[in-house]
Design a protein around this motif. Structure first.
Motif, PDB file in Angstrom:
ATOM      1  N   THR A 305       0.842  -1.198   0.000  1.00  0.00           N
ATOM      2  CA  THR A 305       0.000   0.000   0.000  1.00  0.00           C
ATOM      3  C   THR A 305       0.876   1.246   0.000  1.00  0.00           C
ATOM      4  OG1 THR A 305      -1.953  -1.007   0.968  1.00  0.00           O
ATOM      5  CG2 THR A 305      -1.604   1.325   1.447  1.00  0.00           C
ATOM      6  N   VAL A 307       0.878   5.360   0.722  1.00  0.00           N
ATOM      7  CA  VAL A 307       0.256   6.560   1.281  1.00  0.00           C
ATOM      8  C   VAL A 307       1.297   7.652   1.110  1.00  0.00           C
ATOM      9  CG1 VAL A 307      -0.981   7.521   3.262  1.00  0.00           C
ATOM     10  CG2 VAL A 307      -0.814   5.036   2.994  1.00  0.00           C
ATOM     11  N   THR A 311      -1.665  13.004   4.248  1.00  0.00           N
ATOM     12  CA  THR A 311      -2.802  12.115   4.514  1.00  0.00           C
ATOM     13  C   THR A 311      -2.831  11.746   5.990  1.00  0.00           C
ATOM     14  OG1 THR A 311      -2.890  11.214   2.276  1.00  0.00           O
ATOM     15  CG2 THR A 311      -3.730   9.803   4.022  1.00  0.00           C
ATOM     16  N   ILE A 313      -4.552   8.814   8.519  1.00  0.00           N
ATOM     17  CA  ILE A 313      -5.287   7.557   8.624  1.00  0.00           C
ATOM     18  C   ILE A 313      -5.299   7.155  10.093  1.00  0.00           C
ATOM     19  CG2 ILE A 313      -5.414   5.139   7.915  1.00  0.00           C
ATOM     20  CD1 ILE A 313      -3.814   5.889   5.425  1.00  0.00           C
ATOM     21  N   VAL A 318      -6.493  -1.142   6.560  1.00  0.00           N
ATOM     22  CA  VAL A 318      -6.329  -0.912   5.117  1.00  0.00           C
ATOM     23  C   VAL A 318      -5.740  -2.169   4.500  1.00  0.00           C
ATOM     24  CG1 VAL A 318      -5.235   0.522   3.366  1.00  0.00           C
ATOM     25  CG2 VAL A 318      -5.989   1.545   5.531  1.00  0.00           C
ATOM     26  N   VAL A 322      -3.255  -0.780  -1.850  1.00  0.00           N
ATOM     27  CA  VAL A 322      -4.144   0.387  -1.905  1.00  0.00           C
ATOM     28  C   VAL A 322      -3.309   1.618  -2.211  1.00  0.00           C
ATOM     29  CG1 VAL A 322      -5.751   1.822  -0.576  1.00  0.00           C
ATOM     30  CG2 VAL A 322      -5.763  -0.679  -0.304  1.00  0.00           C
ATOM     31  N   ASN A 323      -3.829   2.531  -3.006  1.00  0.00           N
ATOM     32  CA  ASN A 323      -3.154   3.800  -3.309  1.00  0.00           C
ATOM     33  C   ASN A 323      -3.988   4.949  -2.760  1.00  0.00           C
ATOM     34  OD1 ASN A 323      -0.905   5.124  -5.170  1.00  0.00           O
ATOM     35  ND2 ASN A 323      -2.784   6.323  -5.369  1.00  0.00           N
ATOM     36  N   PHE A 324      -3.348   5.766  -1.916  1.00  0.00           N
ATOM     37  CA  PHE A 324      -4.025   6.941  -1.356  1.00  0.00           C
ATOM     38  C   PHE A 324      -3.564   8.186  -2.085  1.00  0.00           C
ATOM     39  CE2 PHE A 324      -4.695   3.977   2.027  1.00  0.00           C
ATOM     40  CZ  PHE A 324      -5.842   4.393   2.682  1.00  0.00           C
ATOM     41  N   THR A 328      -5.947  12.892   1.557  1.00  0.00           N
ATOM     42  CA  THR A 328      -6.999  12.013   2.064  1.00  0.00           C
ATOM     43  C   THR A 328      -7.051  12.083   3.592  1.00  0.00           C
ATOM     44  OG1 THR A 328      -6.808  10.502   0.205  1.00  0.00           O
ATOM     45  CG2 THR A 328      -7.765   9.608   2.221  1.00  0.00           C
ATOM     46  N   ILE A 349      -7.873   5.458  -3.697  1.00  0.00           N
ATOM     47  CA  ILE A 349      -8.530   6.532  -2.953  1.00  0.00           C
ATOM     48  C   ILE A 349      -8.103   7.854  -3.579  1.00  0.00           C
ATOM     49  CG2 ILE A 349      -8.982   7.502  -0.685  1.00  0.00           C
ATOM     50  CD1 ILE A 349      -9.751   4.534  -1.008  1.00  0.00           C
ATOM     51  N   CYS A 351      -7.620  11.904  -4.628  1.00  0.00           N
ATOM     52  CA  CYS A 351      -7.157  13.053  -3.848  1.00  0.00           C
ATOM     53  C   CYS A 351      -8.317  13.741  -3.129  1.00  0.00           C
ATOM     54  CB  CYS A 351      -6.468  14.055  -4.773  1.00  0.00           C
ATOM     55  SG  CYS A 351      -4.912  13.483  -5.448  1.00  0.00           S
ATOM     56  N   THR A 353     -10.097  12.918  -0.615  1.00  0.00           N
ATOM     57  CA  THR A 353     -11.225  12.093  -0.193  1.00  0.00           C
ATOM     58  C   THR A 353     -11.342  12.135   1.323  1.00  0.00           C
ATOM     59  OG1 THR A 353     -11.127  10.568  -2.070  1.00  0.00           O
ATOM     60  CG2 THR A 353     -12.095   9.716  -0.054  1.00  0.00           C
TER      61      THR A 353
END
Length: 407
Positions: A305, A307, A311, A313, A318, A322-324, A328, A349, A351, A353
């Motif tokens: 993933t 991030v 961001t 979190i 997660v 996954v790409n944030f 975010t 995800i 930008c 979000t």
């Protein structure tokens, strides 16, 4: 020759000008008294004789004395009911190693002396470590000595058999200045030992590593790094510059650049930073990217993933790969309750979000840039939650003219 058990008393001391007690002063992030306790041979049973207002030392049995107690009263209270021999440590000296304590103990037994001192350095007129026959010590205390040094002088006056063994000079830590000088010695000792075991430290003078941590071979530590007790770093890592690790576990070949990691685990082949902040309770997987100005709190981040930047979190699970996007935010707190967010594998995800917890995103979800997600999203779906764009022709030109600006 050695003891099966030797009662050992670490005496507390007076507060310094900064309000700190000698035993409590930290050296490489650990109280001096704790360093002394861990350097003692196994057969030493340690007691901490402290004043009532002096804080306890975790894991060490306290003997509490009144705040106005002097040396004689503190020692008399400490040895009440003891038999055999006793070792007194009048001022913490965190540089003394186990072999030096063992040396004075062995000599005391072999020479059959009533009092045996460990002489540190060239001067013989001040002592901070001594082993006594407890009955002789009681006789000495009837003369009301003011210090350990004074008690040894009294031993000579009452014709008690005394002996001494010598070691190199050590610093007795009373003030912040003493602690600084003792830390420089321990810093050199710890860093040199690590370099002997295959750890590269670019500038040992500006690298602070606790003796209570593990670092694998092939790892490079850059200047300005502080590695606190309980941290564990794998092989082939790059840590720093200007990084803090506190009870952090870092996997092999991972880099942590200008960031802080507290009570969390980061996997192998990962990158953290610059300027990332991983708060307690996080688990970050292998081959992950935690980039600049990213904050994690009680978050589990799956393998692969990314991030990358800007961001937050918190209280989230997660999945993998996954790409944030930038900006975010996991909105985990409503002012009263902190709620959970769950994100599946292979999500994207967008930008800016906002994920308003509690909420779940299934596998392969995509959120459009600027979306605020307030309800669950099924796997494979696109989530869009934003107002439709409307262009008003000429609106801003008219506004500029109202304020006297040309088109």
């Amino acid at each position: 020759m050695s003891y099966n058990k030797l009662n050992t008393i670490l005496l507390g001391g007076k507060k310094g000008a900064d309000g700190k007690y000698p035993v409590q002063r930290e050296i490489l992030f650990t109280p001096t008294g704790r360093l002394v306790a861990d350097a003692l041979p196994e057969q030493c049973r340690l007691f901490y004789a402290r004043q009532q207002s002096e804080p306890e030392l975790e894991g060490i049995e306290s003997i509490v004395c009144p705040d106005d107690a002097d040396f004689t009263e503190m020692v008399s209270t400490a040895i009440e009911g003891m038999e055999g021999d006793v070792m007194l440590l009048s001022t913490p000296m965190p540089e003394v190693v186990s072999e030096e304590y063992q040396m004075v103990m062995d000599q005391h037994v072999e020479a059959q002396t009533a009092v045996t001192t460990l002489t540190c350095g060239a001067l013989d007129d001040t002592w901070h470590i001594a082993v006594y026959n407890v009955d002789v010590l009681r006789d000495i205390l009837t003369c009301h000595p003011l210090s350990l040094t004074h008690s040894i002088q009294i031993a000579g006056e009452i014709s008690a058999k005394t002996g001494a063994c010598r070691t190199h000079s050590h610093i007795d830590v009373r003030s912040a200045c003493d602690a600084y000088h003792a830390q420089k010695t321990l810093q050199h000792r710890v860093n040199s030992a690590l370099m002997e075991r295959g750890v590269s430290i670019l500038d040992p003078e500006y690298t602070y590593i606790s003796p209570y941590c593990e670092i694998g071979s092939g790892t490079t530590i850059l200047p300005g790094t502080m590695i606190r007790p309980g941290s564990k770093i794998g092989c082939g890592c790059t840590i720093g510059p200007n990084t803090i690790l506190d009870r952090a576990e870092i996997g092999d070949r991972t880099s942590v650049n200008s960031s802080q990691v507290y009570e969390s685990c980061v996997g192998a082949d990962a990158t953290v930073g610059p300027f990332a902040y991983i708060r307690p309770g996080c688990r970050v997987g292998d081959e992950t990217r935690i980039g600049d100005f990213v904050e994690l709190k009680k978050a589990s981040i799956g393998n692969g993933t990314k991030v990358s930047h800007l961001t937050y979190i918190g209280d989230a699970t997660v999945g993998e790969r996954v790409n944030f996007g930038c900006g975010t935010v996991v909105v985990n707190y409503d002012g009263y309750v902190k709620s959970q967010t769950v994100i599946g594998d292979d999500c994207f995800i967008g930008c800016n979000t906002n994920l308003v917890a509690p909420v779940e995103l299934g596998d392969r979800v995509l959120t459009a840039a600027g979306t605020t997600v307030t309800k669950n999203v099924p796997e494979g779906a696109l989530a869009v939650a934003r107002a439709r764009q409307e262009n008003k022709e000429g609106w801003n030109d008219r506004r500029r003219r109202m304020h006297g600006q040309d088109k």
